[in-house]
Enzyme design. Sequence first.
Site, mmCIF file in Angstrom:
data_model
loop_
_atom_site.group_PDB
_atom_site.id
_atom_site.type_symbol
_atom_site.label_atom_id
_atom_site.label_comp_id
_atom_site.label_asym_id
_atom_site.label_seq_id
_atom_site.Cartn_x
_atom_site.Cartn_y
_atom_site.Cartn_z
ATOM 1 N N ASP A 11 -4.148 -81.291 72.497
ATOM 2 C CA ASP A 11 -4.725 -80.095 71.881
ATOM 3 C C ASP A 11 -4.562 -78.878 72.792
ATOM 4 O OD1 ASP A 11 -5.726 -82.388 70.642
ATOM 5 O OD2 ASP A 11 -7.662 -81.494 70.205
ATOM 6 N N HIS A 70 -5.442 -75.593 71.092
ATOM 7 C CA HIS A 70 -6.516 -74.800 70.477
ATOM 8 C C HIS A 70 -6.488 -73.324 70.881
ATOM 9 C CE1 HIS A 70 -8.897 -77.537 68.087
ATOM 10 N NE2 HIS A 70 -8.930 -78.427 69.062
ATOM 11 N N ASP A 90 -3.407 -79.605 66.753
ATOM 12 C CA ASP A 90 -4.514 -78.703 67.091
ATOM 13 C C ASP A 90 -4.031 -77.492 67.890
ATOM 14 O OD1 ASP A 90 -6.136 -80.403 65.702
ATOM 15 O OD2 ASP A 90 -7.610 -80.665 67.298
ATOM 16 N N ASN A 93 -6.039 -82.528 63.239
ATOM 17 C CA ASN A 93 -7.094 -82.365 62.237
ATOM 18 C C ASN A 93 -7.478 -80.899 62.036
ATOM 19 O OD1 ASN A 93 -8.431 -82.532 64.891
ATOM 20 N ND2 ASN A 93 -10.337 -82.430 63.721
ATOM 21 N N HIS A 94 -7.083 -80.014 62.959
ATOM 22 C CA HIS A 94 -7.365 -78.590 62.789
ATOM 23 C C HIS A 94 -6.223 -77.843 62.099
ATOM 24 C CE1 HIS A 94 -11.254 -77.758 64.775
ATOM 25 N NE2 HIS A 94 -11.013 -78.936 65.316
ATOM 26 N N HIS A 125 -2.018 -87.684 66.590
ATOM 27 C CA HIS A 125 -3.110 -86.806 66.995
ATOM 28 C C HIS A 125 -4.416 -87.569 67.227
ATOM 29 C CE1 HIS A 125 -5.596 -83.307 67.492
ATOM 30 N NE2 HIS A 125 -6.429 -83.798 66.604
ATOM 31 N N HIS A 168 -7.055 -85.191 70.513
ATOM 32 C CA HIS A 168 -8.222 -85.142 69.620
ATOM 33 C C HIS A 168 -9.577 -85.109 70.318
ATOM 34 C CE1 HIS A 168 -10.124 -85.379 65.741
ATOM 35 N NE2 HIS A 168 -10.484 -86.647 65.817
#
Length: 292
Positions: A49, A51, A77, A109-110, A161, A242
């Site tokens: 990730d 982000h 992500d 998942n994002h 992920h 994750h």
Amino acid sequence: MSPQVKDYTKNIPKTISEIQDLLEDVRTLFKKEPNIIHISKTPCLFIGDTHGDFSASQKVVERFFKEENMKLIFLGDYVDRGAFQLENVLFLFLLKRDFPKKIILLRGNHEEEEMNYSYGFQSVLQQKFGREYSMIFAEFQNTFAHLPLSVLTWNHIFGVHGGIPISTKNEAIHLDEIAQLKRGAINLQDFDFITAQLLWNDPKEEIQGAVPSGRGIGFYFGSDKFQQFIDYNNIRVVIRSHEVFQKGYKYFFNKKLISIFSALNYVYLQGIHAKMVKLETDDTLEIINIAS
């Protein structure tokens, strides 16, 4: 002359039309990729990730430009929560467009509509584009929906992920079932049972079997379910992301599962020792710092 990171950072699209053109280009590439991308023998970097941590992504790509014949495998992500979400995802999409075989971008998942409404990406687009934001937001969702789901290397390392999917039957889910899934779902409510798990499941050392996840989606899975899945599919190691860890990584299940986190700063947790995993052609795996 080799490309430089600055060549990409200065060319990040600014206008809606420029962004739409880039999204269309990469969406076409994603649609051509299978659910499980098979990686031939070559050095690889697995990145967790980010982000919206644009600086972390730049550090990874600097390494990519210095080492020939390397593949970058991002485990999802790219947006939400971070300060430079839009820049981060567009930077990675630019690289994907120019190096489609060397830059692998998986779905996290994002990369999903509900998460983007709740955790920041929708707000970023609205602040930047005002009343026109909804059109570009929809374009992003359509693009995210076609991101591939996993990779499998020549030496049987599975990258994803979230985690391994759990079957409702006694036997494990086979990779062929993952390969046959249909992509294109924008909203979590429309995800199939397996895709939701690939993006949301987490390992837990202290349990056996599988139990509903505290996240409200997917499952926590124990060592028995994990071993069943890797044995059934001839997998040696699973690399996933994750979850955030201060030291940037955590081993599970006798080091057969490696969980990495690659943002240097993340909302409530600053100064993360962000990590990535390097896979060499001699099959060795090394956990390395992104900041070094």
